[in-house]
Design a protein around this motif. Structure first.
Motif, mmCIF file in Angstrom:
data_model
loop_
_atom_site.group_PDB
_atom_site.id
_atom_site.type_symbol
_atom_site.label_atom_id
_atom_site.label_comp_id
_atom_site.label_asym_id
_atom_site.label_seq_id
_atom_site.Cartn_x
_atom_site.Cartn_y
_atom_site.Cartn_z
ATOM 1 N N THR A 81 0.156 -3.898 11.966
ATOM 2 C CA THR A 81 -0.614 -3.517 10.438
ATOM 3 C C THR A 81 0.524 -2.811 9.691
ATOM 4 O OG1 THR A 81 -2.767 -3.531 11.446
ATOM 5 C CG2 THR A 81 -2.624 -2.417 9.120
ATOM 6 N N ARG A 82 0.589 -3.049 8.525
ATOM 7 C CA ARG A 82 1.735 -2.525 7.630
ATOM 8 C C ARG A 82 1.407 -2.449 6.276
ATOM 9 N NH1 ARG A 82 6.030 -6.756 6.023
ATOM 10 N NH2 ARG A 82 7.267 -4.954 5.816
ATOM 11 N N GLN A 83 1.794 -1.412 5.495
ATOM 12 C CA GLN A 83 1.817 -1.265 4.116
ATOM 13 C C GLN A 83 2.663 -2.072 3.223
ATOM 14 O OE1 GLN A 83 -0.820 0.357 2.643
ATOM 15 N NE2 GLN A 83 -1.702 0.817 4.524
ATOM 16 N N VAL A 84 2.631 -2.794 2.494
ATOM 17 C CA VAL A 84 3.380 -3.755 1.668
ATOM 18 C C VAL A 84 2.971 -3.605 0.356
ATOM 19 C CG1 VAL A 84 3.823 -6.161 1.037
ATOM 20 C CG2 VAL A 84 3.096 -5.592 3.257
ATOM 21 N N ASP A 86 3.544 -4.018 -3.967
ATOM 22 C CA ASP A 86 3.724 -5.051 -5.061
ATOM 23 C C ASP A 86 4.929 -4.772 -6.092
ATOM 24 O OD1 ASP A 86 2.485 -3.423 -6.670
ATOM 25 O OD2 ASP A 86 0.738 -4.398 -6.619
ATOM 26 N N ARG A 87 5.028 -5.595 -7.027
ATOM 27 C CA ARG A 87 6.123 -4.972 -8.166
ATOM 28 C C ARG A 87 5.846 -4.087 -8.705
ATOM 29 N NH1 ARG A 87 7.935 -10.990 -10.690
ATOM 30 N NH2 ARG A 87 8.646 -11.846 -8.862
ATOM 31 N N SER A 88 4.417 -3.555 -8.966
ATOM 32 C CA SER A 88 4.179 -2.159 -9.767
ATOM 33 C C SER A 88 4.456 -1.024 -8.885
ATOM 34 C CB SER A 88 2.782 -2.448 -10.352
ATOM 35 O OG SER A 88 1.897 -2.499 -9.250
ATOM 36 N N GLY A 89 4.606 -1.188 -7.480
ATOM 37 C CA GLY A 89 4.531 -0.020 -6.466
ATOM 38 C C GLY A 89 3.331 0.139 -5.855
ATOM 39 N N LEU A 90 2.324 -0.411 -6.189
ATOM 40 C CA LEU A 90 1.130 -0.353 -5.508
ATOM 41 C C LEU A 90 1.048 -0.853 -3.951
ATOM 42 C CD1 LEU A 90 -1.579 -1.017 -8.437
ATOM 43 C CD2 LEU A 90 -0.464 1.072 -7.305
ATOM 44 N N THR A 91 0.661 -0.214 -3.230
ATOM 45 C CA THR A 91 0.527 -0.685 -1.945
ATOM 46 C C THR A 91 -0.613 -1.206 -1.220
ATOM 47 O OG1 THR A 91 0.267 1.369 -0.518
ATOM 48 C CG2 THR A 91 2.481 0.597 -1.134
ATOM 49 N N ARG A 92 -0.754 -2.089 -0.442
ATOM 50 C CA ARG A 92 -1.974 -2.743 0.424
ATOM 51 C C ARG A 92 -1.762 -2.876 1.748
ATOM 52 N NH1 ARG A 92 -1.519 -8.140 1.252
ATOM 53 N NH2 ARG A 92 0.176 -9.265 0.195
ATOM 54 N N GLU A 93 -2.617 -2.636 2.446
ATOM 55 C CA GLU A 93 -2.653 -3.076 4.191
ATOM 56 C C GLU A 93 -2.759 -4.473 4.201
ATOM 57 O OE1 GLU A 93 -4.057 0.053 7.051
ATOM 58 O OE2 GLU A 93 -5.460 -1.443 7.517
ATOM 59 N N THR A 94 -1.728 -4.798 5.180
ATOM 60 C CA THR A 94 -1.634 -6.236 5.710
ATOM 61 C C THR A 94 -1.433 -6.260 7.161
ATOM 62 O OG1 THR A 94 -0.931 -8.697 5.173
ATOM 63 C CG2 THR A 94 0.560 -6.596 5.115
ATOM 64 N N GLU A 95 -2.088 -7.414 7.848
ATOM 65 C CA GLU A 95 -1.625 -7.353 9.168
ATOM 66 C C GLU A 95 -0.904 -8.537 9.218
ATOM 67 O OE1 GLU A 95 -5.460 -8.433 11.270
ATOM 68 O OE2 GLU A 95 -5.903 -6.206 11.430
ATOM 69 N N GLU A 96 0.004 -8.572 10.386
ATOM 70 C CA GLU A 96 1.120 -9.814 10.616
ATOM 71 C C GLU A 96 1.228 -10.009 12.025
ATOM 72 O OE1 GLU A 96 5.698 -10.402 9.217
ATOM 73 O OE2 GLU A 96 4.561 -9.260 8.168
ATOM 74 N N ILE A 97 1.432 -11.112 12.425
ATOM 75 C CA ILE A 97 1.579 -11.606 13.902
ATOM 76 C C ILE A 97 3.396 -11.748 14.107
ATOM 77 C CG2 ILE A 97 1.256 -13.122 15.652
ATOM 78 C CD1 ILE A 97 -1.427 -11.683 14.697
ATOM 79 N N LEU A 98 3.700 -10.893 15.074
ATOM 80 C CA LEU A 98 5.146 -11.021 15.360
ATOM 81 C C LEU A 98 5.336 -12.068 16.618
ATOM 82 C CD1 LEU A 98 6.299 -7.651 14.414
ATOM 83 C CD2 LEU A 98 6.343 -9.413 13.133
#
Length: 234
Positions: A81-84, A86-98
């Protein structure tokens, strides 16, 4: 020009071109000091020196692997789980499978790096995510580098009269090893090419060492003692 006049001109010149930092004057111009003595002043007009963005320190996780996975190789999938941002600098939490493909012969301490998979934030390079291999305990085998060790508990009778080792290898083969030697406390059976795969040399493996824990009786009677003396002498 007399030395006094020259000194005055030099002082005025130095005062006119004084700057606030070694690399930037008051107009934002980058200077490279003539430290090499080549007489060239390198500048970039109307530029502002900005230091390279920093990078967050690596995030480290333990990747537990069975000996079977390190013997044969395996595909492991890990969710992070990581914070990503956007172009405006706002972040959102997302899940990713490695996805991690373990290689035959990997050892404890092997590192697998996913570059810049840490949290994103403005003006900072995301951290690398690093997985460090650790070995799960095995019910049968112990690993020693590229070698495997098995310990069998046997009786004194089996130590003197012979013993057959039955093993299921890490890749599922049945291994039968008859031992007709007298098994003494320091005895070990060495089986070539039945250890762990050697990384980078797929045709080679370490050795398998079979050690023995001999169960001696806690007491014997007079007749048994006499029989042992007759068998082995004084």
């Amino acid at each position: 020009m007399t030395s006094h006049i020259k000194a005055a001109v030099d002082a005025i010149f130095a005062e006119s071109f004084r700057f606030n930092s070694p690399n930037q004057n008051t107009r934002g111009t980058e200077f490279s000091n003539d430290i090499h003595g080549d007489g060239i002043v390198r500048s970039s007009e109307k530029s502002v020196v900005v230091s390279a963005p920093g990078k967050d320190p690596a995030i480290k996780h333990t990747l537990y692997c069975s000996l079977e996975e390190l013997y044969q190789g395996a595909t492991k999938r890990v969710k992070i789980t990581r914070q990503v941002a956007d172009r405006s600098g706002l972040t959102r939490e997302t899940e990713e499978i490695l996805t991690i493909d373990t290689k035959p012969g990997w050892k404890k301490g092997t590192e697998i790096t996913f570059e810049e998979k840490g949290n994103e934030r403005p003006n900072v390079t995301p951290a690398d995510v690093v997985f460090i291999v650790d070995e799960k305990p095995h019910s049968e085998f112990t690993r020693d580098g590229n070698d495997l060790i098995v310990t069998r508990r046997i009786s004194v009778t089996e130590a003197f009269t012979g013993y057959t080792v039955h093993l299921i290898t890490l890749d599922g083969r049945n291994l039968t090893l008859p031992i007709n030697d007298v098994i003494h406390p320091n005895y070990q059976k060495v089986v070539p090419n039945e250890g762990m795969p050697i990384l980078g040399e797929p045709s080679k493996r370490g050795i398998l060492k079979i050690k023995f824990d001999i169960r001696f009786p806690t007491r014997i009677n007079v007749l048994q003692k006499a029989g042992i003396r007759r068998l082995f002498g004084p």
